[in-house]
Design a protein around this motif. Structure first.
Motif, PDB file in Angstrom:
ATOM      1  N   ALA A  12       9.500  -2.833   3.939  1.00  0.00           N
ATOM      2  CA  ALA A  12       9.741  -4.220   4.335  1.00  0.00           C
ATOM      3  C   ALA A  12      11.150  -4.688   3.976  1.00  0.00           C
ATOM      4  CB  ALA A  12       8.715  -5.137   3.670  1.00  0.00           C
ATOM      5  N   ALA A  13      11.866  -3.875   3.229  1.00  0.00           N
ATOM      6  CA  ALA A  13      13.194  -4.297   2.755  1.00  0.00           C
ATOM      7  C   ALA A  13      14.199  -4.420   3.898  1.00  0.00           C
ATOM      8  CB  ALA A  13      13.708  -3.298   1.736  1.00  0.00           C
ATOM      9  N   GLN A  22      13.051  -4.583  11.739  1.00  0.00           N
ATOM     10  CA  GLN A  22      11.676  -4.127  11.878  1.00  0.00           C
ATOM     11  C   GLN A  22      11.184  -3.608  10.533  1.00  0.00           C
ATOM     12  OE1 GLN A  22      10.094  -3.624  15.205  1.00  0.00           O
ATOM     13  NE2 GLN A  22      11.750  -4.940  15.914  1.00  0.00           N
ATOM     14  N   GLN A  23       9.873  -3.643  10.377  1.00  0.00           N
ATOM     15  CA  GLN A  23       9.261  -3.021   9.209  1.00  0.00           C
ATOM     16  C   GLN A  23       9.572  -1.531   9.234  1.00  0.00           C
ATOM     17  OE1 GLN A  23       7.059  -4.252   6.681  1.00  0.00           O
ATOM     18  NE2 GLN A  23       6.746  -2.199   5.849  1.00  0.00           N
ATOM     19  N   GLY A  24      10.186  -1.024   8.181  1.00  0.00           N
ATOM     20  CA  GLY A  24      10.505   0.384   8.092  1.00  0.00           C
ATOM     21  C   GLY A  24       9.316   1.190   7.599  1.00  0.00           C
ATOM     22  N   THR A  25       9.530   2.460   7.347  1.00  0.00           N
ATOM     23  CA  THR A  25       8.432   3.310   6.869  1.00  0.00           C
ATOM     24  C   THR A  25       8.386   3.289   5.342  1.00  0.00           C
ATOM     25  OG1 THR A  25       9.903   5.205   6.883  1.00  0.00           O
ATOM     26  CG2 THR A  25       8.543   4.868   8.840  1.00  0.00           C
ATOM     27  N   GLY A  26       7.251   3.693   4.809  1.00  0.00           N
ATOM     28  CA  GLY A  26       7.096   3.817   3.364  1.00  0.00           C
ATOM     29  C   GLY A  26       6.721   2.502   2.702  1.00  0.00           C
ATOM     30  N   VAL A  52       0.850  -1.196   0.000  1.00  0.00           N
ATOM     31  CA  VAL A  52       0.000   0.000   0.000  1.00  0.00           C
ATOM     32  C   VAL A  52       0.886   1.248   0.000  1.00  0.00           C
ATOM     33  CG1 VAL A  52      -1.616   1.323   1.426  1.00  0.00           C
ATOM     34  CG2 VAL A  52      -1.949  -1.143   1.089  1.00  0.00           C
ATOM     35  N   ILE A  53       0.495   2.220  -0.807  1.00  0.00           N
ATOM     36  CA  ILE A  53       1.197   3.506  -0.858  1.00  0.00           C
ATOM     37  C   ILE A  53       0.325   4.509  -0.107  1.00  0.00           C
ATOM     38  CG2 ILE A  53       2.123   5.296  -2.387  1.00  0.00           C
ATOM     39  CD1 ILE A  53       2.066   2.992  -4.591  1.00  0.00           C
ATOM     40  N   GLU A  54       0.697   4.742   1.131  1.00  0.00           N
ATOM     41  CA  GLU A  54      -0.164   5.516   2.020  1.00  0.00           C
ATOM     42  C   GLU A  54      -0.521   6.893   1.463  1.00  0.00           C
ATOM     43  OE1 GLU A  54       0.047   6.698   6.481  1.00  0.00           O
ATOM     44  OE2 GLU A  54       1.295   4.915   6.170  1.00  0.00           O
TER      45      GLU A  54
END
Lengths: 380, 105
Positions: free
Chosen positions: B67-68, B59-63, A142-144
């Motif tokens: 997930a990378a 951890q799951q990052g932002t954006g 998803v692209i918030e």
């Protein structure tokens, strides 16, 4: 003895005769919501895209299984598409729902339907030559920003590329040097990571004073550089989380670069951009359009190269090039049956480029370009 | 479906192939090639990825691409040490660059 002087031959394998398994974006969902059916040529076939009264977007084979009428020339009636030839009604699930002049619908009245996904204002279609549904873990993130009020709407571009197979655009994700020569950017850090069905590109860059001079208006923010995390999620949909750093603050944007194949030798390239409406941005919509138009120049130059270049399966690489071979090994997973996908295609691979030498050369070239321009201005 | 020709190996491997390196933190074994002090290729396999502590702790990052997993710093260090010790070839043959800032390599 003669080996060192041997002419290197370009090797070209046959382009794939099938189309990649995966989610493909067909464009902005709203463009398909004008109450009319739309014809889309994709995956070597003719498709019809239509939105029923329920609002759901559906994708079917364009040709009516009755007498072959083209459904994209038909009419939307309720949640069904009606064939222009004899008014047979087809539902989004591919089943014939009614034939107004018949007592009953014949058995086996089912046409090909494609699984669809509507997300972030975009319409996706699932292609699988084996006919399997999309696995739950093969998704598009998803692209918030795409659905938030504090981001702009998509500025979206569509262009048909004839005479090139879509591997050419996918190669871009590892091709650091072409970003300087074709897209006028200046990468200072470049790393690729392939894992599973994703291919990432971590890239930092600085501005190009020769191709994109800083605004000279007094008080205009100065661009310091950019940070980009881009990734292909599957064979065709790349999300680029791109931040431009200005001396008065960051500008966050998301750039999409996606495509779908039309035939074995043509594809539709689409790209779009949204920009966060940061407090220090006077006109974010204008910023998005400006960024989009700059990206457009780069893609247009890509296209010119693709149309005249050779398909090459044994590229001769220098150590400052990216992992072209390993990218193609990763990309191959989408062109074989799902049971033939090997560990080699999906296992994690990292490649970080040493940008020292490229940056030295590019700094010198930028300097020379600026000097040449100043000399030309002075003499005119 | 087997008519597809297999993708070719990287031509640059002709000048020097991938060499095994073991991480000092978790004993994950990967294959590595360095064309210069600042270029690194790493081929992971499932067992190494499963063993990697930083990977498990990530951890799951932002954006949308958050997930990378960008990479493992302990492995990065192990690779650098292997190169400094001369166990992992650096294809360019250049000596270890001296850092004028005086930071440890």
């Amino acid at each position: 003895m003669t080996e060192v002087d041997e002419v290197r031959r370009i090797e070209t394998d046959a382009a794939p005769t099938r189309f990649a398994r995966g989610w493909h974006c067909l464009g902005l969902a709203k463009d398909f919501r004008d109450g009319k059916p739309h014809q889309v040529k994709a995956f070597g076939q003719e498709l019809v895209v239509f939105a029923g009264e329920d609002g759901k977007l559906n994708v079917l084979d364009a040709f009516c299984r009755h007498m072959g009428g083209n459904l994209s020339q038909g009419t939307i009636k309720g949640n069904e598409i009606a064939c222009p030839f004899h008014d047979w009604r087809w539902g989004g699930d591919g089943r014939c729902k009614a034939i107004p002049y018949a007592r009953r619908v014949p058995l086996r009245a089912r046409t090909a339907s494609w699984p669809t996904l509507e997300q972030d204002q975009l319409l996706f279609v699932w292609n699988d030559p084996q006919g399997n549904p999309p696995p739950a873990d093969v998704t598009i993130p998803v692209i918030e920003g795409a659905t938030r009020d504090d981001w702009t709407d998509w500025v979206w571009y569509t262009t048909v590329i004839e005479g090139a197979q879509c591997r050419e655009i996918v190669d871009n994700v590892v091709d650091m040097a072409h970003f300087f020569y074709v897209h006028y950017s200046f990468p200072t850090y470049f790393k690729n990571v392939f894992e599973g069905h994703t291919a990432h590109q971590f890239q930092n860059g600085v501005g190009r004073e020769d191709t994109r001079p800083q605004a000279t208006v007094s008080g205009a923010p100065k661009m310091l550089g950019n940070t980009s995390v881009a990734a292909y999620h599957g064979p065709s949909f790349m999300i680029d989380d791109l931040t431009y750093h200005y001396d008065d603050g960051d500008v966050d944007s998301v750039l999409i670069n996606c495509h779908y194949p039309v035939s074995e030798n043509s594809f539709v390239l689409q790209y779009g951009i949204i920009v966060q409406k940061a407090a220090h941005l006077a006109d974010p919509e204008a910023m998005a359009r400006k960024m989009g138009d700059y990206i457009k120049i780069g893609f247009e130059q890509d296209v010119t190269i693709w149309k005249s270049k050779a398909r090459i399966d044994n590229p001769l690489l220098c150590e400052e090039d990216g992992p072209v071979y390993q990218l193609r090994r990763w990309y191959e997973q989408f062109y074989v049956d799902v049971e033939d996908v090997t560990d080699e295609m999906t296992e994690r691979f990292e490649f970080e480029i040493d940008t020292t030498r490229p940056n030295e050369a590019w700094r010198a070239e930028v300097k020379a370009n600026i000097a040449a321009r100043e000399a030309a201005t002075a003499s005119s | 479906m087997s008519a597809r020709p297999a993708p070719r190996p990287d031509v640059r491997l002709d000048d020097g192939g991938m060499e095994p390196v073991t991480c000092g933190s978790c004993a994950a074994r990967v294959e590595v090639r360095k064309s210069s002090w600042d270029q690194t290729s790493i081929q992971w396999h499932a067992d190494a990825l499963g063993a990697c502590l930083e990977r498990r702790a990530s951890q799951q990052g932002t954006g949308p691409n958050g997930a990378a997993f960008v990479g493992c710093s302990a492995l990065h260090l192990a690779i650098r040490e292997a190169a400094v010790r001369g166990e992992l070839p650096v294809q360019s043959g250049e000596p270890l660059p001296v850092n004028p800032e005086g930071n440890a390599p």
